[in-house]
Write a protein that holds these residues in place. Structure first.
Motif, short mmCIF file in Angstrom:
data_model
loop_
_atom_site.label_atom_id
_atom_site.label_comp_id
_atom_site.label_asym_id
_atom_site.label_seq_id
_atom_site.Cartn_x
_atom_site.Cartn_y
_atom_site.Cartn_z
N ALA A 44 0.87 -1.70 0.41
CA ALA A 44 -0.16 0.01 0.14
C ALA A 44 0.58 0.97 -0.29
N GLY A 45 1.18 2.03 -1.02
CA GLY A 45 1.24 3.23 -0.49
C GLY A 45 2.67 3.17 -1.85
N TYR A 69 1.01 1.06 -9.77
CA TYR A 69 -0.24 1.06 -9.66
C TYR A 69 -0.47 2.37 -10.19
N PRO A 70 -1.67 2.75 -10.95
CA PRO A 70 -1.47 4.31 -10.69
C PRO A 70 -1.36 5.32 -10.08
N GLY A 71 -1.39 6.54 -9.85
CA GLY A 71 -1.51 7.69 -8.84
C GLY A 71 0.02 7.78 -8.56
N ARG A 172 13.10 10.46 5.96
CA ARG A 172 12.86 11.87 5.59
C ARG A 172 11.83 12.39 5.03
N VAL A 173 11.35 11.34 4.09
CA VAL A 173 9.76 11.22 3.29
C VAL A 173 9.03 11.72 4.29
N MET A 180 5.01 14.71 1.83
CA MET A 180 3.74 13.39 2.21
C MET A 180 2.83 13.69 1.59
N ARG A 181 1.94 15.37 1.17
CA ARG A 181 1.10 15.54 1.29
C ARG A 181 0.92 14.91 0.03
N MET A 182 2.12 15.39 -1.07
CA MET A 182 1.46 14.11 -2.34
C MET A 182 1.31 12.76 -2.46
#
Length: 276
Positions: A44-45, A69-71, A172-173, A180-182
């Protein structure tokens, strides 16, 4: 005989070339023409590039395809898919040409990826195509074992806290609010996909199953891992436990994970390469 060999080689090359045109599959390193294929499904992610080090380590003896995966990454502008069945449908559409290409292949899915891989294998069977020679379920409980998890309904801080607990995202992320918002929309979307997924105990794939799990993974108990035996026609599922390993045990035990893959795929790789 020579003509037949050339035809088979040409067919495999054609299939490989089509990967570059596929939005769903990534091919990072060249491999031997007759190398077995390992199809890797992200968590996931996660994205296909998570498996870049594995592809590099296993080539040229094992040919790695990684699902995108898309996105995310180069597909960041594409709509997200928030359910496992549709993800599996789309992966199957692009992968089916390889399943019928004559080379043995295996599926490796980490966390949510194991669920998507399982559903993709079911679609191969429904289409009358060969089953994977081996199915690797990593850090994921059996499809019929569910929990009342609702991570996808948490606020952003709640999801970030979950990521910190699993140690699956670079610190770091996690500390970079813009990045993170992205990333959060795809992470939330994937959690929804896997948390709303359901499967019956009697649904089985016709291939041997190897389950890899860390003994401190909060998402998968040993009992939940062993329940994969209910989802294979080949008898009991094989379980390999990594001591002290959490949800992302494979970054702590990279050589052991590679050994688990290569030994079961019939490839002999002893160059000291690692998964991460």
């Amino acid at each position: 005989m020579k003509s037949s060999t050339n035809s088979a080689t040409s067919g495999m090359q054609s299939a490989r070339n089509s990967v570059t045109q596929s939005p769903w599959l990534r091919h990072y390193h060249p491999a031997d023409p007759d190398a077995p294929l390992l199809v890797c499904f992200p968590h996931a992610g996660g994205s296909a590039s998570f498996y870049f080090p594995a592809s590099q380590a296993l080539a040229p003896e094992i040919d790695v395809l990684a699902v995108q995966y898309p996105g995310r990454q180069d597909r960041s502008r594409e709509p997200l898919i928030d359910n496992v069945p549709e993800l599996a449908d789309r992966v199957f559409d692009d992968f089916r040409q390889f399943a019928d290409g004559g080379r043995p292949f295996a599926f490796f899915g980490h966390s949510m990826g194991a669920t998507v891989a399982f559903e993709t294998a079911l679609r191969l069977a429904d289409a009358g195509l060969p089953a994977p020679a081996r199915f690797f379920a990593s850090a994921r409980r059996a499809p019929s074992r569910t929990r009342p998890d609702q991570v996808h309904k948490r606020d952003d801080n709640g999801i970030i806290a979950q990521l910190r607990d699993l140690s699956g995202t670079d610190s770091r992320v996690l500390g970079n609010e813009e990045i993170m918002r992205m990333a959060l929309p795809s992470i939330r979307n994937d959690y929804k996909a896997v948390e709303t997924y359901r499967s019956d105990t009697g649904v089985r794939i016709d291939c041997p199953v190897t389950v890899l799990v860390g003994d401190t993974d909060p998402t998968t108990t040993l009992d939940e891992a062993e329940a994969w035996r209910d989802h294979t026609t080949r008898g009991d599922a094989e379980i390999q436990v990594f001591p002290g390993g959490g949800h992302f045990y494979l970054t702590d035990w990279p050589a052991n994970v590679l050994n688990a893959i290569t030994s079961r795929m019939g490839a002999d790789i002893r160059r000291g390469k690692t998964f991460a």
